[in-house]
Write a protein that holds these residues in place. Structure first.
Motif, PDB file in Angstrom:
ATOM      1  N   ALA A  74       0.805  -1.217   0.000  1.00  0.00           N
ATOM      2  CA  ALA A  74       0.000   0.000   0.000  1.00  0.00           C
ATOM      3  C   ALA A  74       0.842   1.274   0.000  1.00  0.00           C
ATOM      4  O   ALA A  74       0.305   2.366  -0.027  1.00  0.00           O
ATOM      5  CB  ALA A  74      -0.962   0.015   1.185  1.00  0.00           C
ATOM      6  N   GLY A  75       2.143   1.136   0.042  1.00  0.00           N
ATOM      7  CA  GLY A  75       3.017   2.269  -0.212  1.00  0.00           C
ATOM      8  C   GLY A  75       3.376   3.132   0.980  1.00  0.00           C
ATOM      9  O   GLY A  75       3.064   2.842   2.126  1.00  0.00           O
ATOM     10  N   SER A  76       4.038   4.218   0.641  1.00  0.00           N
ATOM     11  CA  SER A  76       4.501   5.213   1.605  1.00  0.00           C
ATOM     12  C   SER A  76       3.678   6.479   1.418  1.00  0.00           C
ATOM     13  O   SER A  76       3.671   7.048   0.334  1.00  0.00           O
ATOM     14  CB  SER A  76       5.972   5.556   1.357  1.00  0.00           C
ATOM     15  OG  SER A  76       6.775   4.410   1.446  1.00  0.00           O
ATOM     16  N   MET A  77       3.012   6.900   2.461  1.00  0.00           N
ATOM     17  CA  MET A  77       2.209   8.120   2.407  1.00  0.00           C
ATOM     18  C   MET A  77       3.062   9.264   2.957  1.00  0.00           C
ATOM     19  O   MET A  77       3.291   9.356   4.160  1.00  0.00           O
ATOM     20  CB  MET A  77       0.935   7.949   3.241  1.00  0.00           C
ATOM     21  CG  MET A  77       0.005   9.123   3.171  1.00  0.00           C
ATOM     22  SD  MET A  77      -1.422   8.857   4.250  1.00  0.00           S
ATOM     23  CE  MET A  77      -2.445  10.233   3.729  1.00  0.00           C
ATOM     24  N   GLU A  78       3.565  10.102   2.052  1.00  0.00           N
ATOM     25  CA  GLU A  78       4.437  11.206   2.444  1.00  0.00           C
ATOM     26  C   GLU A  78       3.602  12.475   2.575  1.00  0.00           C
ATOM     27  O   GLU A  78       3.132  13.014   1.579  1.00  0.00           O
ATOM     28  CB  GLU A  78       5.562  11.357   1.426  1.00  0.00           C
ATOM     29  CG  GLU A  78       6.446  10.124   1.384  1.00  0.00           C
ATOM     30  CD  GLU A  78       7.578  10.205   0.386  1.00  0.00           C
ATOM     31  OE1 GLU A  78       7.766  11.261  -0.242  1.00  0.00           O
ATOM     32  OE2 GLU A  78       8.276   9.191   0.247  1.00  0.00           O
ATOM     33  N   ALA A  96       4.684   8.650  17.653  1.00  0.00           N
ATOM     34  CA  ALA A  96       4.599   7.385  16.919  1.00  0.00           C
ATOM     35  C   ALA A  96       5.832   7.178  16.042  1.00  0.00           C
ATOM     36  O   ALA A  96       6.231   6.037  15.795  1.00  0.00           O
ATOM     37  CB  ALA A  96       3.329   7.357  16.073  1.00  0.00           C
ATOM     38  N   ALA A  97       6.431   8.264  15.579  1.00  0.00           N
ATOM     39  CA  ALA A  97       7.603   8.177  14.705  1.00  0.00           C
ATOM     40  C   ALA A  97       8.917   8.130  15.474  1.00  0.00           C
ATOM     41  O   ALA A  97       9.967   7.921  14.865  1.00  0.00           O
ATOM     42  CB  ALA A  97       7.617   9.368  13.738  1.00  0.00           C
ATOM     43  N   ALA A  98       8.876   8.300  16.787  1.00  0.00           N
ATOM     44  CA  ALA A  98      10.098   8.304  17.596  1.00  0.00           C
ATOM     45  C   ALA A  98      10.890   7.020  17.352  1.00  0.00           C
ATOM     46  O   ALA A  98      10.315   5.933  17.198  1.00  0.00           O
ATOM     47  CB  ALA A  98       9.755   8.461  19.067  1.00  0.00           C
ATOM     48  N   GLY A  99      12.214   7.149  17.335  1.00  0.00           N
ATOM     49  CA  GLY A  99      13.105   6.052  16.972  1.00  0.00           C
ATOM     50  C   GLY A  99      12.852   4.726  17.661  1.00  0.00           C
ATOM     51  O   GLY A  99      12.896   3.672  17.028  1.00  0.00           O
ATOM     52  N   ALA A 100      12.578   4.731  18.955  1.00  0.00           N
ATOM     53  CA  ALA A 100      12.394   3.477  19.686  1.00  0.00           C
ATOM     54  C   ALA A 100      11.005   2.884  19.476  1.00  0.00           C
ATOM     55  O   ALA A 100      10.773   1.722  19.787  1.00  0.00           O
ATOM     56  CB  ALA A 100      12.637   3.712  21.175  1.00  0.00           C
ATOM     57  N   ASN A 101      10.068   3.663  18.961  1.00  0.00           N
ATOM     58  CA  ASN A 101       8.691   3.200  18.786  1.00  0.00           C
ATOM     59  C   ASN A 101       8.572   2.432  17.468  1.00  0.00           C
ATOM     60  O   ASN A 101       8.727   2.999  16.396  1.00  0.00           O
ATOM     61  CB  ASN A 101       7.723   4.383  18.800  1.00  0.00           C
ATOM     62  CG  ASN A 101       6.281   3.945  18.827  1.00  0.00           C
ATOM     63  OD1 ASN A 101       5.946   2.812  18.510  1.00  0.00           O
ATOM     64  ND2 ASN A 101       5.411   4.858  19.205  1.00  0.00           N
ATOM     65  N   LYS A 102       8.273   1.167  17.562  1.00  0.00           N
ATOM     66  CA  LYS A 102       8.177   0.321  16.368  1.00  0.00           C
ATOM     67  C   LYS A 102       6.764  -0.218  16.179  1.00  0.00           C
ATOM     68  O   LYS A 102       6.550  -1.197  15.481  1.00  0.00           O
ATOM     69  CB  LYS A 102       9.182  -0.815  16.469  1.00  0.00           C
ATOM     70  CG  LYS A 102      10.604  -0.288  16.683  1.00  0.00           C
ATOM     71  CD  LYS A 102      11.652  -1.235  16.253  1.00  0.00           C
ATOM     72  CE  LYS A 102      13.060  -0.775  16.524  1.00  0.00           C
ATOM     73  NZ  LYS A 102      13.402   0.557  16.335  1.00  0.00           N
ATOM     74  N   GLN A 103       5.782   0.443  16.780  1.00  0.00           N
ATOM     75  CA  GLN A 103       4.395  -0.003  16.752  1.00  0.00           C
ATOM     76  C   GLN A 103       3.674   0.479  15.494  1.00  0.00           C
ATOM     77  O   GLN A 103       3.969   1.541  14.956  1.00  0.00           O
ATOM     78  CB  GLN A 103       3.644   0.537  17.978  1.00  0.00           C
ATOM     79  CG  GLN A 103       4.229   0.100  19.304  1.00  0.00           C
ATOM     80  CD  GLN A 103       4.051  -1.383  19.540  1.00  0.00           C
ATOM     81  OE1 GLN A 103       3.024  -1.962  19.222  1.00  0.00           O
ATOM     82  NE2 GLN A 103       5.075  -2.014  20.092  1.00  0.00           N
ATOM     83  N   LEU A 130       2.994   2.365   9.938  1.00  0.00           N
ATOM     84  CA  LEU A 130       4.133   2.740  10.764  1.00  0.00           C
ATOM     85  C   LEU A 130       4.468   4.205  10.498  1.00  0.00           C
ATOM     86  O   LEU A 130       4.652   4.589   9.340  1.00  0.00           O
ATOM     87  CB  LEU A 130       5.354   1.887  10.405  1.00  0.00           C
ATOM     88  CG  LEU A 130       5.252   0.399  10.677  1.00  0.00           C
ATOM     89  CD1 LEU A 130       6.341  -0.360   9.907  1.00  0.00           C
ATOM     90  CD2 LEU A 130       5.367   0.144  12.164  1.00  0.00           C
ATOM     91  N   ALA A 131       4.535   5.006  11.545  1.00  0.00           N
ATOM     92  CA  ALA A 131       4.991   6.392  11.394  1.00  0.00           C
ATOM     93  C   ALA A 131       6.514   6.335  11.343  1.00  0.00           C
ATOM     94  O   ALA A 131       7.164   6.056  12.351  1.00  0.00           O
ATOM     95  CB  ALA A 131       4.508   7.245  12.557  1.00  0.00           C
ATOM     96  N   MET A 132       7.066   6.518  10.165  1.00  0.00           N
ATOM     97  CA  MET A 132       8.500   6.319   9.954  1.00  0.00           C
ATOM     98  C   MET A 132       9.342   7.560  10.219  1.00  0.00           C
ATOM     99  O   MET A 132      10.493   7.442  10.622  1.00  0.00           O
ATOM    100  CB  MET A 132       8.754   5.844   8.523  1.00  0.00           C
ATOM    101  CG  MET A 132       8.102   4.515   8.202  1.00  0.00           C
ATOM    102  SD  MET A 132       8.673   3.154   9.221  1.00  0.00           S
ATOM    103  CE  MET A 132      10.334   2.958   8.597  1.00  0.00           C
ATOM    104  N   SER A 133       8.778   8.724   9.952  1.00  0.00           N
ATOM    105  CA  SER A 133       9.568   9.940  10.136  1.00  0.00           C
ATOM    106  C   SER A 133       8.659  11.108  10.488  1.00  0.00           C
ATOM    107  O   SER A 133       7.479  11.117  10.155  1.00  0.00           O
ATOM    108  CB  SER A 133      10.362  10.269   8.867  1.00  0.00           C
ATOM    109  OG  SER A 133       9.476  10.568   7.801  1.00  0.00           O
TER     110      SER A 133
END
Length: 167
Positions: A74-78, A96-103, A130-133
């Motif tokens: 479903a891709g990357s939603m930027e 949610a995007a914080a480095g340690a958060n992998k949820q 996943l909130a990546m950044s």
């Protein structure tokens, strides 16, 4: 309403709570009871929706590549947001995007197509991602601070039609 066109302006993006992945596709009921927080300042919407991987098999004896559709992604939603200090939605997205958060988190898009009338509702799109950044960006002198946030969609996208109301 069929055939009507609706602008992107007026759409809203929400973040929900942590959402576990599941083997089966999600359905609308999987998102009921979710507590949603609007992410304010949404100024640019990224793309949402499945794209199939291409499987290519080169057949020597045929002198031709045979193509097949593979798995879907479903891709990357930027997205881009105007930085609004203290906004609960932006704070939730940043957390949610914080480095340690992998949820994975639940997300909802409320479209700008409410047909009007008592009990009407716009169409919705639900997904898990996943909130990546969440990076702040500037620009030239006459621009505002922006928050660039990428959501890696990690599920199917559940699209729910608008609900017409009574006049």
């Amino acid at each position: 309403m069929a055939g009507d066109l609706f602008p992107v302006a007026g759409m809203k993006l929400f973040i929900g709570g942590v959402k576990a992945l599941q083997a089966a596709d999600f359905v609308e009921a999987d998102f009921s009871g979710e507590t949603w927080v609007e992410i304010d300042g949404w100024s640019q919407m990224g793309s949402v929706g499945d794209t199939a991987a291409l499987i290519t098999t080169s057949l020597i004896n045929r002198g031709r590549d045979i193509k097949q559709k593979g798995t879907t992604n479903a891709g990357s939603m930027e997205n881009v947001f105007a930085v609004i200090p203290g906004d609960a939605g932006q704070e939730a997205l940043i957390a949610a995007a914080a480095g340690a958060n992998k949820q994975n988190y639940a997300f909802k898009i409320e479209h700008n197509d409410d047909p009007g009338g008592t009990g009407s509702a716009p169409s919705m799109s639900y997904f898990v991602g996943l909130a990546m950044s969440s990076n702040e960006a500037g620009g030239e002198a006459n621009t505002i601070r922006n928050l660039n946030a990428t959501i890696e969609i990690n599920s199917n996208v559940v699209n729910v039609d608008a609900v017409p109301g009574t006049p």
